[in-house]
Design a protein around this motif. Sequence first.
Motif, PDB file in Angstrom:
ATOM      1  N   ARG A 182     -39.624  53.090   5.625  1.00 20.88           N
ATOM      2  CA  ARG A 182     -39.493  52.988   7.082  1.00 20.88           C
ATOM      3  C   ARG A 182     -38.443  51.933   7.391  1.00 20.88           C
ATOM      4  NH1 ARG A 182     -41.714  49.368  10.704  1.00 20.88           N
ATOM      5  NH2 ARG A 182     -42.053  50.115  12.841  1.00 20.88           N
ATOM      6  N   GLU A 183     -37.468  52.291   8.230  1.00 18.52           N
ATOM      7  CA  GLU A 183     -36.381  51.366   8.570  1.00 18.52           C
ATOM      8  C   GLU A 183     -36.236  51.279  10.082  1.00 18.52           C
ATOM      9  OE1 GLU A 183     -33.515  52.139   4.700  1.00 18.52           O
ATOM     10  OE2 GLU A 183     -33.499  53.588   6.340  1.00 18.52           O
ATOM     11  N   GLN A 184     -35.763  50.129  10.548  1.00 20.34           N
ATOM     12  CA  GLN A 184     -35.566  49.950  11.983  1.00 20.34           C
ATOM     13  C   GLN A 184     -34.331  50.720  12.439  1.00 20.34           C
ATOM     14  OE1 GLN A 184     -35.428  45.878  13.271  1.00 20.34           O
ATOM     15  NE2 GLN A 184     -35.242  46.413  15.437  1.00 20.34           N
ATOM     16  N   PHE A 185     -34.481  51.398  13.564  1.00 21.33           N
ATOM     17  CA  PHE A 185     -33.378  52.206  14.094  1.00 21.33           C
ATOM     18  C   PHE A 185     -33.519  52.281  15.615  1.00 21.33           C
ATOM     19  CE2 PHE A 185     -32.116  56.401  15.710  1.00 21.33           C
ATOM     20  CZ  PHE A 185     -30.756  56.383  15.436  1.00 21.33           C
ATOM     21  N   MET A 186     -32.549  51.711  16.339  1.00 20.20           N
ATOM     22  CA  MET A 186     -32.505  51.808  17.801  1.00 20.20           C
ATOM     23  C   MET A 186     -33.857  51.456  18.438  1.00 20.20           C
ATOM     24  SD  MET A 186     -30.222  55.299  18.327  1.00 20.20           S
ATOM     25  CE  MET A 186     -30.524  55.314  20.104  1.00 20.20           C
ATOM     26  N   ASN A 187     -34.435  50.339  18.066  1.00 17.31           N
ATOM     27  CA  ASN A 187     -35.713  49.879  18.604  1.00 17.31           C
ATOM     28  C   ASN A 187     -36.862  50.837  18.325  1.00 17.31           C
ATOM     29  OD1 ASN A 187     -34.600  47.493  19.761  1.00 17.31           O
ATOM     30  ND2 ASN A 187     -33.842  48.711  21.490  1.00 17.31           N
ATOM     31  N   ARG A 188     -36.707  51.646  17.301  1.00 19.62           N
ATOM     32  CA  ARG A 188     -37.785  52.527  16.862  1.00 19.62           C
ATOM     33  C   ARG A 188     -37.751  52.576  15.343  1.00 19.62           C
ATOM     34  NH1 ARG A 188     -35.672  58.000  19.657  1.00 19.62           N
ATOM     35  NH2 ARG A 188     -34.784  56.532  21.146  1.00 19.62           N
ATOM     36  N   SER A 189     -38.417  53.545  14.749  1.00 18.62           N
ATOM     37  CA  SER A 189     -38.456  53.642  13.297  1.00 18.62           C
ATOM     38  C   SER A 189     -37.737  54.893  12.812  1.00 18.62           C
ATOM     39  CB  SER A 189     -39.910  53.680  12.813  1.00 18.62           C
ATOM     40  OG  SER A 189     -40.576  52.482  13.142  1.00 18.62           O
ATOM     41  N   SER A 190     -37.183  54.790  11.617  1.00 20.74           N
ATOM     42  CA  SER A 190     -36.585  55.940  10.954  1.00 20.74           C
ATOM     43  C   SER A 190     -37.146  56.000   9.540  1.00 20.74           C
ATOM     44  CB  SER A 190     -35.060  55.808  10.915  1.00 20.74           C
ATOM     45  OG  SER A 190     -34.442  57.047  10.662  1.00 20.74           O
ATOM     46  N   TYR A 191     -37.445  57.200   9.071  1.00 17.61           N
ATOM     47  CA  TYR A 191     -38.072  57.385   7.766  1.00 17.61           C
ATOM     48  C   TYR A 191     -37.165  58.226   6.874  1.00 17.61           C
ATOM     49  CZ  TYR A 191     -42.251  55.816  10.245  1.00 17.61           C
ATOM     50  OH  TYR A 191     -43.155  55.084  10.981  1.00 17.61           O
TER      51      TYR A 191
END
Length: 313
Positions: free
Chosen positions: A290-299
């Motif tokens: 799980r990585e931070q992306f645009m104030n949300r999460s990306s998997y």
Amino acid sequence: MPELPEVEVVRRGVERWVVGRRIETVQVLDPRSVRRHAPGPVAFAHELEGAVVGDAVRRGKFLWLPLTGPDGDPPQEALLVHLGMSGQLLVKDAGLPAEKHLKVRLSLSERPGTPAELRFVDQRIFGGMVLDRLVPTDDGAPGGRSVTGLPAVPARAAHIARDPLDPAFDADVLHDRLRRRRTGLKRALLDQALVSGIGNIYADEALWQARLHWARPTDTLRRPETHRVLAAVREVMDRALAAGGTSFDSLYVNVNGESGYFARDLNAYGRSGRPCPRCAEEGRSALIVREQFMNRSSYRCPVCQRAPRNARF
């Protein structure tokens, strides 16, 4: 937030139960849900009463109901519905109790064996309804997924690009636009003016399937890679539609109040710390991260979706 498959499931329900019926009465129980209708809630109800729902149309995450007059006049305006974070369109029998967060109630003309009301329920009130004029589509093609194929779109949704499930969608045009952008691939996929209907969940799933990292620079994409990620988007969304959409809680349901079950088939989204299904099948050991992306999460899988050296975030 509901994405394309969830809104399409709702559209199909409205098509089945509501299209062809006259709106008899309108009750606005919370003016905030029609706040985008400038003349106000009283005018909203007055303008809707007597109109016939001529179709149920979707483009991306936008849903609208073209309205014909009582004499069958061609649609000049539509009831535009945006579900926002928690909006629901439900068809219900008139005698059933009102939902806790019921905002707008439309009573429909009688049709044997069908519910008498269309209800808009919205807990967080980010969604809403508005009456909007229809304008011709730029390319003369139907406004979106529908029955009648009317080549028109609400003025408020005219800036929304076509989505990958739209028969008029052009993959090569999208590729050329991506190549002109200097941004990351996932950021581009979430740009509704570039390609509509793709949200965080299905972007992660499609990128996992296409073996592409979310920060891949769009100006480095080769045409086959663009076609590969679009094919993955379509395949993921088709599977989601077959499962009734993705429900993580009670906020997304179809018009009958039923949850979707695609969450059980997710390969990347929300699976942080769990094995990558593809790597496991191919004899490799890798865990979804799980990585931070645009104030949300990306998997993603760090093995089969390797980060590019020139990543754009």
